[in-house]
Design a protein around this motif. Structure first.
Motif: not given
Length: 363
Positions: A153-158, A167-172, A185-193
């Motif tokens: 849950a580090n707001f990263s793609l890594m 493997k998925s944007l909502e991981l963590g 909306f969570l996945k959208e947040l992580i993607f846009n960050i």
């Protein structure tokens, strides 16, 4: 005992067979039935151990779900934390109260004395569950709540755990409240960050995140030195009206001068500019960075001071001290408990000096 000192007494009764089942495998989350008496009112409940590494400790922490009635004092669930590694038993509550004082959504908490099957289990911290009742209690709009369950849950793609692309944007995260479509909306947040270009980030990120609340949350992490706070130990709430994410703290016992093992923490343990991808991107924006610096300076003049914090520490420790002396896991360490006022005082003094020295990097 000081007659003025009073904390609520909770009496937990678990049938021997059910207690044996609970203890058979501490890692099983399946609850067992029990009864809990709170200030004379007997309640039918389900109870399970809670936490990850803390389950190995002799003094267990519990999650309580009310069964009959389904809700008690406006809650369906409460958490009873043993605070085993914190010699003061107050760091979690001190932190939660401090977050609330500085304008961040934070769980309510209070110390209680737990008795299980007639045997004293000691001083616990009752913590409000972060769920729909948390929102109702504060007259907040409906929305979704996601728990940060691990370091991903580090707001990263890594991934923070295996250092590979997630493997998925909502991981963590684990959705605690809301519908499956709220995951979008969570996945959208992580993607846009991670994908908004630098020259558009200041404007665009404010469509997803309540920046003022985020900076206040950052400031309190920095003051308390919660090392895990930036990639764990929080929940995300998406306000259904503003459509902005806010952040709610969780698990703040390893703070105020002691680390997760209860060892003394150096004043420079957590850097002034914190961790995680969202924090780094926010502080890369001149406007946000200056706003963060101003918040730090203002709070170090008013709230993060020995004069403001130590009376709160004294009040909490004095209220629970008679009960710590009856805590089978802590009573032999009462001298260490008594020294915690000094530990927290020295931490605040040292942390303030460190932060003042480092303010210049936020220019």
């Amino acid at each position: 005992m000081d007659e003025a000192a009073r904390i609520p007494e909770y009496k937990l009764f678990i049938r021997p067979n059910d207690l044996r089942e609970l203890r058979r495998d501490i890692w099983i989350d399946e609850p067992i039935p029990a009864q809990l008496t709170i200030e004379g009112k007997r309640l039918e409940i389900d109870v399970a151990y809670r936490g990850s590494h803390i389950r190995d400790f002799p003094k267990k922490s519990y999650q309580v779900s009310f069964y009959k009635p389904k809700k008690f004092r406006g809650s369906n669930h409460i958490h009873l934390n043993a605070e085993y590694k914190d010699p003061s038993l107050i760091r979690n509550k001190l932190s939660f109260d401090f977050f609330a004082e500085l304008g961040v959504l934070s769980p309510l908490s209070r110390h209680i004395f737990l008795i299980q099957n007639g045997k004293a289990e000691g001083v616990y911290l009752e913590i409000e569950s972060v769920d729909e009742n948390f929102l109702k209690r504060r007259n907040l709009p409906n929305g979704s709540i996601f728990y940060a369950v691990d370091g991903d849950a580090n707001f990263s793609l890594m991934s923070d755990l295996d250092k590979e692309t997630k493997k998925s944007l909502e991981l963590g995260y684990e959705r605690k409240l809301g519908k499956p479509e709220d995951d979008y909306f969570l996945k959208e947040l992580i993607f846009n960050i991670n994908t908004i270009v630098n020259n558009e980030f200041e404007k665009e990120i404010q469509k997803f995140v309540d920046i003022d609340k985020y900076l206040r949350w950052m400031a309190v992490i920095i003051f308390t030195s919660n090392y895990d706070g930036f990639v764990h130990n929080y929940a995300l709430y998406r306000n259904g009206e503003t459509r902005l994410f806010e952040i709610i703290p969780w698990d703040y016992d390893a703070t105020w001068g002691r680390d997760v093992n209860g060892k003394i923490m150096e004043p420079d343990y957590v850097p002034i500019d914190g961790f995680n991808t969202l924090t780094a991107r926010i502080l890369n924006v001149d406007t946000f960075r200056k706003q963060y610096r101003m918040l730090l300076e203002e709070m170090m003049k008013q709230q993060f001071t020995v004069e403001n914090m130590i009376p709160k520490v004294e009040k909490m420790t004095q209220s629970i001290r008679p009960f710590v002396k009856q805590d089978p896991y802590k009573k032999h360490d009462i001298d260490i408990f008594d020294q915690e006022l000094s530990v927290i005082t020295k931490y605040i003094e040292g942390r303030r000096k460190y932060l003042y020295r480092k303010l210049a990097i936020l220019d």
